[in-house]
Design a protein around this motif. Structure first.
Motif, PDB file in Angstrom:
ATOM      1  N   MET A  89       0.939  -1.378  -0.030  1.00 21.37           N
ATOM      2  CA  MET A  89      -0.191   0.009   0.125  1.00 21.37           C
ATOM      3  C   MET A  89       0.873   1.249  -0.029  1.00 21.37           C
ATOM      4  O   MET A  89       1.714   1.342   0.924  1.00 21.37           O
ATOM      5  CB  MET A  89      -0.981   0.270   1.283  1.00 21.37           C
ATOM      6  CG  MET A  89      -1.666  -1.237   1.544  1.00 21.37           C
ATOM      7  SD  MET A  89      -2.609  -0.905   3.001  1.00 21.37           S
ATOM      8  CE  MET A  89      -3.394  -2.367   3.299  1.00 21.37           C
ATOM      9  N   GLU A 131       2.339   9.982  -3.510  1.00 16.82           N
ATOM     10  CA  GLU A 131       3.030  11.298  -3.645  1.00 16.82           C
ATOM     11  C   GLU A 131       4.481  10.711  -3.674  1.00 16.82           C
ATOM     12  O   GLU A 131       4.824   9.805  -4.692  1.00 16.82           O
ATOM     13  CB  GLU A 131       2.772  12.162  -2.590  1.00 16.82           C
ATOM     14  CG  GLU A 131       1.481  12.378  -2.145  1.00 16.82           C
ATOM     15  CD  GLU A 131       1.161  13.487  -3.007  1.00 16.82           C
ATOM     16  OE1 GLU A 131       1.856  13.975  -4.033  1.00 16.82           O
ATOM     17  OE2 GLU A 131      -0.323  13.457  -3.142  1.00 16.82           O
ATOM     18  N   GLY A 132       5.332  10.770  -2.560  1.00 10.10           N
ATOM     19  CA  GLY A 132       6.770  10.226  -2.801  1.00 10.10           C
ATOM     20  C   GLY A 132       6.981   8.923  -2.944  1.00 10.10           C
ATOM     21  O   GLY A 132       7.776   8.411  -3.826  1.00 10.10           O
ATOM     22  N   LYS A 192       4.951   6.723  -4.482  1.00  8.78           N
ATOM     23  CA  LYS A 192       4.875   6.159  -5.854  1.00  8.78           C
ATOM     24  C   LYS A 192       6.063   6.807  -6.811  1.00  8.78           C
ATOM     25  O   LYS A 192       6.187   6.016  -7.664  1.00  8.78           O
ATOM     26  CB  LYS A 192       3.207   6.964  -6.364  1.00  8.78           C
ATOM     27  CG  LYS A 192       2.759   6.515  -7.815  1.00  8.78           C
ATOM     28  CD  LYS A 192       1.935   7.464  -8.078  1.00  8.78           C
ATOM     29  CE  LYS A 192       1.586   7.287  -9.571  1.00  8.78           C
ATOM     30  NZ  LYS A 192       0.292   8.332  -9.834  1.00  8.78           N
ATOM     31  N   ARG A 193       6.293   7.745  -6.500  1.00  5.04           N
ATOM     32  CA  ARG A 193       7.773   8.318  -7.398  1.00  5.04           C
ATOM     33  C   ARG A 193       8.823   7.297  -6.986  1.00  5.04           C
ATOM     34  O   ARG A 193       9.832   7.065  -8.037  1.00  5.04           O
ATOM     35  CB  ARG A 193       7.910   9.719  -6.939  1.00  5.04           C
ATOM     36  CG  ARG A 193       7.101  10.727  -7.641  1.00  5.04           C
ATOM     37  CD  ARG A 193       7.449  12.115  -7.168  1.00  5.04           C
ATOM     38  NE  ARG A 193       6.539  13.052  -7.883  1.00  5.04           N
ATOM     39  CZ  ARG A 193       5.196  13.406  -7.375  1.00  5.04           C
ATOM     40  NH1 ARG A 193       4.615  12.634  -6.668  1.00  5.04           N
ATOM     41  NH2 ARG A 193       4.606  14.407  -8.119  1.00  5.04           N
ATOM     42  N   ALA A 216       8.268   4.183  -9.034  1.00  6.17           N
ATOM     43  CA  ALA A 216       8.537   4.666 -10.636  1.00  6.17           C
ATOM     44  C   ALA A 216      10.094   4.756 -10.818  1.00  6.17           C
ATOM     45  O   ALA A 216      10.235   4.204 -11.731  1.00  6.17           O
ATOM     46  CB  ALA A 216       7.854   5.931 -10.804  1.00  6.17           C
ATOM     47  N   LEU A 256      -2.858   4.630  -2.467  1.00  2.77           N
ATOM     48  CA  LEU A 256      -3.822   5.473  -1.368  1.00  2.77           C
ATOM     49  C   LEU A 256      -3.232   6.961  -1.414  1.00  2.77           C
ATOM     50  O   LEU A 256      -2.342   7.132  -2.071  1.00  2.77           O
ATOM     51  CB  LEU A 256      -3.770   4.999  -0.086  1.00  2.77           C
ATOM     52  CG  LEU A 256      -4.221   3.445   0.181  1.00  2.77           C
ATOM     53  CD1 LEU A 256      -3.527   3.070   1.631  1.00  2.77           C
ATOM     54  CD2 LEU A 256      -5.656   3.663   0.449  1.00  2.77           C
ATOM     55  N   SER A 297       4.655   2.438 -14.690  1.00  5.63           N
ATOM     56  CA  SER A 297       5.523   2.070 -13.463  1.00  5.63           C
ATOM     57  C   SER A 297       5.138   1.026 -12.497  1.00  5.63           C
ATOM     58  O   SER A 297       5.846   0.237 -11.996  1.00  5.63           O
ATOM     59  CB  SER A 297       5.824   3.230 -12.602  1.00  5.63           C
ATOM     60  OG  SER A 297       4.711   3.682 -12.335  1.00  5.63           O
ATOM     61  N   TRP A 340       6.458  20.544  -2.378  1.00  5.55           N
ATOM     62  CA  TRP A 340       5.267  20.508  -2.705  1.00  5.55           C
ATOM     63  C   TRP A 340       4.388  21.717  -2.759  1.00  5.55           C
ATOM     64  O   TRP A 340       3.490  21.782  -3.336  1.00  5.55           O
ATOM     65  CB  TRP A 340       4.257  19.544  -1.721  1.00  5.55           C
ATOM     66  CG  TRP A 340       5.121  18.082  -1.374  1.00  5.55           C
ATOM     67  CD1 TRP A 340       5.671  17.794  -0.399  1.00  5.55           C
ATOM     68  CD2 TRP A 340       5.125  17.115  -2.354  1.00  5.55           C
ATOM     69  NE1 TRP A 340       6.208  16.531  -0.463  1.00  5.55           N
ATOM     70  CE2 TRP A 340       6.172  16.089  -1.783  1.00  5.55           C
ATOM     71  CE3 TRP A 340       4.826  16.889  -3.861  1.00  5.55           C
ATOM     72  CZ2 TRP A 340       5.959  14.914  -2.352  1.00  5.55           C
ATOM     73  CZ3 TRP A 340       5.208  15.609  -4.496  1.00  5.55           C
ATOM     74  CH2 TRP A 340       5.704  14.766  -3.493  1.00  5.55           C
ATOM     75  N   MET A 348      -9.025  -3.816  -2.772  1.00  8.94           N
ATOM     76  CA  MET A 348      -7.884  -4.627  -2.645  1.00  8.94           C
ATOM     77  C   MET A 348      -7.860  -5.914  -2.831  1.00  8.94           C
ATOM     78  O   MET A 348      -7.292  -6.817  -3.103  1.00  8.94           O
ATOM     79  CB  MET A 348      -7.331  -4.312  -1.040  1.00  8.94           C
ATOM     80  CG  MET A 348      -6.651  -2.760  -0.879  1.00  8.94           C
ATOM     81  SD  MET A 348      -6.348  -2.463   0.793  1.00  8.94           S
ATOM     82  CE  MET A 348      -5.382  -1.101   0.564  1.00  8.94           C
TER      83      MET A 348
END
Lengths: 130, 524
Positions: free
Chosen positions: A8, A12-13, A15-16, A19, A37, B95, B401, B521
């Motif tokens: 999970m 933001e971070g 997910k990057r 990637a 999420l 990805s 951000w 899920m």
């Protein structure tokens, strides 16, 4: 879902970081599934336990690096909940199932890959040995 | 809009394993229940309008590479097909699936799992019918120092009404005083301009009541009167300097007060820099300005003891050259010892290169700049506004951000030297950047709540206020009349922390309830 490891991650971070990991060419075994999420702060004990109950052999909560959470301290809140569930699992003597918290920055592709594989391996072998 | 779900996959050589086999995918998808139709596009990014015609009138699950999002394909699709948030879901499969696994079979299996999972989320979600909330066209500026005045003048004369709260806390902070030395009567002139301006109303800090968050921004009442409404609050208090740390020494503020009041400064004056930590260039600039003025006005002997001189500001090198020509003595030191016998100082140190000792016996005045920070009233206001402080220095965490002036509380902009050490030019530039941040927030269209905005079930809420305490954006407020927590939808960022922590399980995120997430899920 059986024998799978559910990651999970926040959008933001973490997910990057995932990637970046794939950009660097690292692959994961088929057991790993990912679910996005808004923030790892939205993970609660029910989500963690239900997934284990439904047959996942492990749940990894993947959050932003400490102090880098977009939502201030969502990752730290998740860490606390993961720690609580971990304690419950060990007290109940549950074997072969694990929950873990992992923090990753968007430039840590290799480290993230190593950590994920190590966790999967440790969780798997632990169950077999016992 | 029918409830059937169409999955659209863009497959433009995204996978290193070669193109996806549409036939295989369709066969696998036949076993699932929620996705009604699957369309595999070769290149969604090329000639998108033609390709979108095939999928009109249904809920759509888009799966593609991140480029589709960057190129605005999804926005175009939503516009063309009349899809609202909640009727369309987007997932990046490059990805998280195509490049994540090695085996083509595994990729297919996981792709179908992902479609199945997200289609369950999409099936539960409702189309949004939010109207944008228009913010009040007025601004409250907290702080009447250089940055606060500058911000008030930048904003006055526009379409916004501006209220300024005059803080009592710092008489005048060193940066402000230094600015006043560089251009005399600057602060007085600015204050006069603000006070005489018809667009700006000035209130004393003592008259100010608590700040409350509402949908349209904030409300504050002054002197217990009628609540005034603001679309945004600008936090611009002056920095204050810590009191002098050694008995008998001055801090920079005290030195500046003397200079301003034209009190006699004579004899041997010693500035000690870099004592506990490195002195920032902005403070060095203030010190050099003070040394220059002392030299101009008196025949005092000025020493500046420092570890290093970083000329990281425009004009600082010239100022250094000028003060040196005027006879200010610069000494680099290591192992500095400051013996203090009730204000009688004895300073010894070593030259860092030669190791030669130097000694300054009983100087007339020792000036040690203290660490800068926010004053008592500014700290109190920051607490009321719910701003997170990072140490004593900054009113907001550095974050990639957010824009520079934005804080963790949506609608509260931090401006001026409250953000850190800044010289006069820096403060002026920051006031200008704050105006840009304000424009970005106060658009004429208003603010539309995010898709996953939190909502509270009043039946279940036990008014424990856990969510009010822990929302990082202060988007939960207490509704005293009904005794429930209430979200401010314009401030909520949909992170879901409140929903996860609510002990009564009274909070749900729109289109992302716990049940649908669990169902999604399970389908993976």
């Amino acid at each position: 879902m059986a024998d799978s490891i559910l990651i999970m991650h926040c959008k933001e971070g973490a997910k990057r970081a995932l990637a970046r990991m794939t950009e660097e060419g690292y692959k994961l075994p088929a057991r790993f599934k990912t679910f996005e999420l808004p923030c790892t702060g939205s993970v609660n004990e029910v989500l963690l336990m239900e997934n284990l109950q439904n047959g996942a052999s492990g749940v990894i909560v993947l959050g932003c690096r400490k102090e880098n959470c977009k939502h201030m301290d969502g990752n730290l809140r998740a860490e606390r909940k993961v720690a609580r569930i971990k304690k419950m699992l060990s007290e109940a003597g549950v074997e072969g199932r694990f929950v873990e918290m992992v923090f990753a920055a968007p430039d840590e592709g290799k480290r993230l890959h190593d950590t994920l594989l190590r966790l999967a391996h440790a969780g798997h072998s632990e169950g077999k040995e016992k | 809009m029918s409830d059937s779900i169409v999955a659209v996959i863009c497959d433009h050589q995204c996978s290193s394993k070669g193109p996806l086999q549409a036939a295989n995918l369709t066969k696998r998808l036949a076993n699932t229940t929620t996705v009604d139709k699957l369309i595999v596009l070769d290149k969604a990014c090329q000639d998108p309008e033609k390709k979108l015609q095939r999928v009109a009138g249904k809920k759509i699950l888009f799966a593609g590479c991140p480029y589709l999002e960057e190129s605005g394909f999804y926005t175009l699709a939503a516009e063309k097909l009349g899809l609202k948030p909640g009727e369309m879901l987007v997932t990046d499969i490059k990805s998280s699936i195509l490049d994540l696994y090695d085996d083509a079979d595994v990729i297919e299996e996981n792709l179908i799992g992902r479609l199945e999972s997200l289609s369950r989320l999409l099936a539960d979600s409702v189309a949004l019918k939010d109207r944008p909330v228009k913010l009040k066209r007025s601004v409250l500026i907290f702080g009447s120092g250089y940055s606060g005045l500058k911000a008030a003048l930048e904003l006055s004369g526009g379409k916004l009404s501006v209220d300024l709260v005059e803080t009592e806390d710092p008489p005048l902070a060193p940066g402000c005083l230094a600015e006043g030395l560089r251009s005399p009567n600057l602060i007085e002139e600015l204050t006069e301009r603000v006070r005489t301006s018809e667009d700006v109303a000035v209130f004393p800090e003592t008259a100010m009541g608590p700040i409350r968050s509402v949908e349209q921004g904030f409300t504050v009442s002054f002197n217990g009167g009628e609540a005034r409404e603001y679309g945004s609050v600008i936090f611009a208090p002056e920095r204050t300097e810590a009191p002098a740390e050694e008995i008998g020494s001055w801090n920079l503020t005290q030195a500046y007060k003397r200079i301003h009041e034209h009190q006699p400064i004579k004899g041997r004056i010693v500035f000690v820099l870099d004592r506990r930590s490195e002195t920032p260039p902005e403070v060095i600039q203030d010190i050099l300005t003070a040394a220059k003025v002392i030299k101009e006005r008196t025949n005092a002997e000025v020493w500046i003891l420092l570890k290093q001189l970083r000329v990281a500001l425009p004009g600082l090198q010239e100022l250094y050259d000028l003060t040196r020509e005027m006879g200010v003595i610069f000494v680099k030191y290591r192992n500095l010892r400051l013996q203090n016998e009730f204000g009688d100082f004895n300073i010894t140190g070593e030259d860092p290169q030669t190791g030669a000792l130097f000694r300054i016996s009983n100087p007339d005045r020792v000036i040690i700049p203290g660490p800068g920070g926010l004053g008592a009233s500014a700290l109190k206001a920051a607490e009321t506004l719910g701003l997170r402080l990072l140490g004593e220095q900054y009113t907001q965490p550095y974050s990639l951000w957010r824009l520079a002036n934005e804080s963790n509380h949506p609608g509260v902009l931090v401006c001026g030297s409250a953000r850190g050490n800044m010289d006069g030019d820096g403060v002026a530039a920051d006031a200008a950047s704050m105006v840009q941040a304000l424009k970005a927030r106060m658009t004429p269209e208003g603010i539309t709540p995010v898709e996953h905005v939190a909502s509270v079930d009043a039946e279940k809420c036990v008014y424990c206020l856990t969510c009010v305490r822990l929302c990082p954006y202060h988007a939960m407020v207490k509704n005293i009349e009904d005794r429930v927590a209430q979200p401010i939808t314009t401030a909520c960022q949909g992170c879901g922390i409140c929903a996860a922590e609510c002990p009564a399980e009274a909070i749900t995120l729109r289109n992302l309830s716990q049940e649908s997430v669990l169902a999604a899920m399970q389908a993976l």
